[in-house]
Design a protein around this motif. Structure first.
Motif, PDB file in Angstrom:
ATOM      1  N   THR A  30       0.836  -1.205   0.000  1.00 30.77           N
ATOM      2  CA  THR A  30       0.000   0.000   0.000  1.00 30.77           C
ATOM      3  C   THR A  30       0.874   1.260   0.000  1.00 30.77           C
ATOM      4  OG1 THR A  30      -1.741  -1.216   1.137  1.00 30.77           O
ATOM      5  CG2 THR A  30      -1.881   1.172   1.210  1.00 30.77           C
ATOM      6  N   ASP A  54      -6.236  -2.088  -4.561  1.00 31.10           N
ATOM      7  CA  ASP A  54      -5.463  -2.748  -3.515  1.00 31.10           C
ATOM      8  C   ASP A  54      -6.291  -3.915  -2.966  1.00 31.10           C
ATOM      9  OD1 ASP A  54      -3.408  -3.188  -1.739  1.00 31.10           O
ATOM     10  OD2 ASP A  54      -3.499  -1.217  -0.786  1.00 31.10           O
ATOM     11  N   GLU A  55      -5.631  -4.930  -2.478  1.00 30.23           N
ATOM     12  CA  GLU A  55      -6.287  -6.147  -1.971  1.00 30.23           C
ATOM     13  C   GLU A  55      -7.315  -6.659  -2.984  1.00 30.23           C
ATOM     14  OE1 GLU A  55      -4.710  -7.560   0.096  1.00 30.23           O
ATOM     15  OE2 GLU A  55      -3.836  -6.165   1.532  1.00 30.23           O
TER      16      GLU A  55
HETATM   17 MG   LIG Z   1      -2.004  -2.836   2.302  1.00 30.98          MG
END
Ligand SMILES: [Mg+2]
Ligand SMILES: Nc1ncnc2c1ncn2[C@@H]1O[C@H](COP(=O)(O)OP(=O)(O)O)[C@@H](O)[C@H]1O
Length: 388
Positions: free
Chosen positions: A49, A164-165
């Motif tokens: 991140t 993200d993810e």
């Molecule tokens: Mg992260």
């Protein structure tokens, strides 16, 4: 001695200076500014991140419209798609008054309504979905991504989407989710994509061979540990800025206890820094570092306990086996036997723990090695079980 008034260590969403990630940041910048497709994979707490934030900010400064979202914080794919649509509308609409019109034009198939919260200065987009769209929310996300490609093309503005993810989209979206995402994203020429994810093996397997949905779809990049040689000077300088003499053994102890996991290195260093200030410590030794670990484990006690009590019996036994066998190859049959579990049960348990990022794997020359995702959890376990 140079002392600082602000703790130079950081752990959490707000970013600080990144050590040693230039190549990864460059790869993100390249994908985002040249309509590329990049998968950034790595265990939790290793810095994905943070890399996305720095890379995203860098391309945004050059005028790219950047849409960065974390699939894990949204409760459903539909909510994620709504957030992305709202972000895109806000970036491209000439004024708030035009937002609704723009959204209706570019996201027509999901019948969007825009509303603007003046006090929060936030645009919200709600969809009026058909039952088919409700059943297959990946199609809603696909519609939004297609709309963004059209927006970018119409406005002639390079655009970037960072998810993200990303594994959340695939696991929530069901069977055909990966195929559907690929089908919609692959022809895009104005939008660059970075998909990041913590479920390394799951996402890797999606591009393993020609029968897989992401085969040759994008570039694949893995985030590993920060080499100690690069991380050490950062930690040493930061600790010295608290105003004490730092022994070499103390710095090594930080890395050993944190098992080189960037999040834990920063957490520990930040706590040491505060402690040095609080007690006017003159010299930082390895013994002081051990004492700081105790303080951290006290602070994290409730959250570790909560994690622990929510595990099944087999998960607890497996986790403990890994915590106590740190750094050794994991011989499944042997370990399972020693902990009174059938090998097949332990195999399944390992997979479940890995999915939840409670454990992470490291290949060794001879086999596979497991460690706890949060190395401090292993220290906590050792401590409470001695006291019990
Ligand atoms: Mg992260
Ligand atoms: N390159 C880096 N240099 C120094 N610290 C880092 C770096 N990358 C990550 N960290 C530390 O690790 C923490 C977790 O990073 P994060 O980007 O949230 O990881 P992930 O998204 O992979 O879970 C950060 O808050 C920071 O404390």
């Amino acid at each position: 001695m140079g002392t600082a008034d602000i703790n130079p260590f950081w752990y959490g969403p707000a970013g600080g200076t990144l050590v040693d990630r230039d190549a990864e940041i460059a790869a993100v910048v390249d994908a985002l500014s040249n309509a590329g497709k990049l998968f950034l994979l790595g265990d939790r707490r290793f810095g994905k991140t943070s890399i996305l934030a720095v890379g995203g900010d860098e391309v945004a400064e050059r005028g790219v419209a950047v849409l960065r979202y974390d699939a894990e914080v949204c409760e459903t794919i539909e909510v994620l798609a709504g957030a992305i649509a709202a972000g895109a509308t806000q970036l491209f609409a000439a004024s708030v008054d035009r937002a609704g019109e723009l959204a209706r034009r570019f996201f027509a198939p999901v019948r969007p309504t825009a509303s603007y919260d003046l006090s929060e200065q936030r645009l919200t987009i709600d969809f009026d979905l058909t039952s088919e769209q409700r059943r297959r929310p990946v199609l809603v996300l696909a519609t939004v991504l297609d709309g963004i490609e059209q927006l970018a093309a119409t406005h002639g503005r390079p655009t970037a989407v960072v998810l993200d993810e990303f594994q959340e989209v695939i696991t929530e979206g069901g069977d055909r989710a990966a195929h559907q995402i690929r089908a919609v994203v692959e022809p895009h020429r104005y939008v660059g994509y970075v998909f990041a994810g913590s479920r390394v093996r799951f996402l890797t397997e999606l591009s393993a061979d020609p029968s897989c949905p992401f085969w040759k779809f994008g570039k694949l990049r893995y985030i590993g540990a920060i080499p100690r040689g690069d991380f050490r000077p950062f930690v040493r300088r930061g600790l010295e800025s608290a105003g004490c003499v730092v022994e070499d053994a103390a710095v090594e102890r930080v890395f050993d206890l944190a098992e080189d996991v960037p999040y834990n290195v920063q957490w520990m260093s930040g706590t040491i820094w505060d402690t040095v200030r609080l007690v006017h410590l003159q010299t930082l030794t390895a013994t002081t570092v051990n004492a700081v670990l105790d303080r951290i484990l006290d602070q994290a006690h409730a959250s570790y306990m909560l994690t622990w009590v929510n595990l099944t019996n087999a998960q607890r036994r497996t986790l403990k086996a890994i915590a106590t066998a740190f750094g050794e190859d994991f011989r499944l049959t042997e370990v399972a036997g020693a902990h009174a579990l059938a090998p097949s049960t332990m195999q399944r348990t390992l997979a479940a723990l890995e999915d939840r990022s409670l454990i992470r794997r490291a290949a060794s020359g001879t086999g596979v090695r497991w460690s706890l995702g949060d190395p401090f959890f292993a220290h906590w376990l050792a401590r409470v079980q001695v006291q019990a």
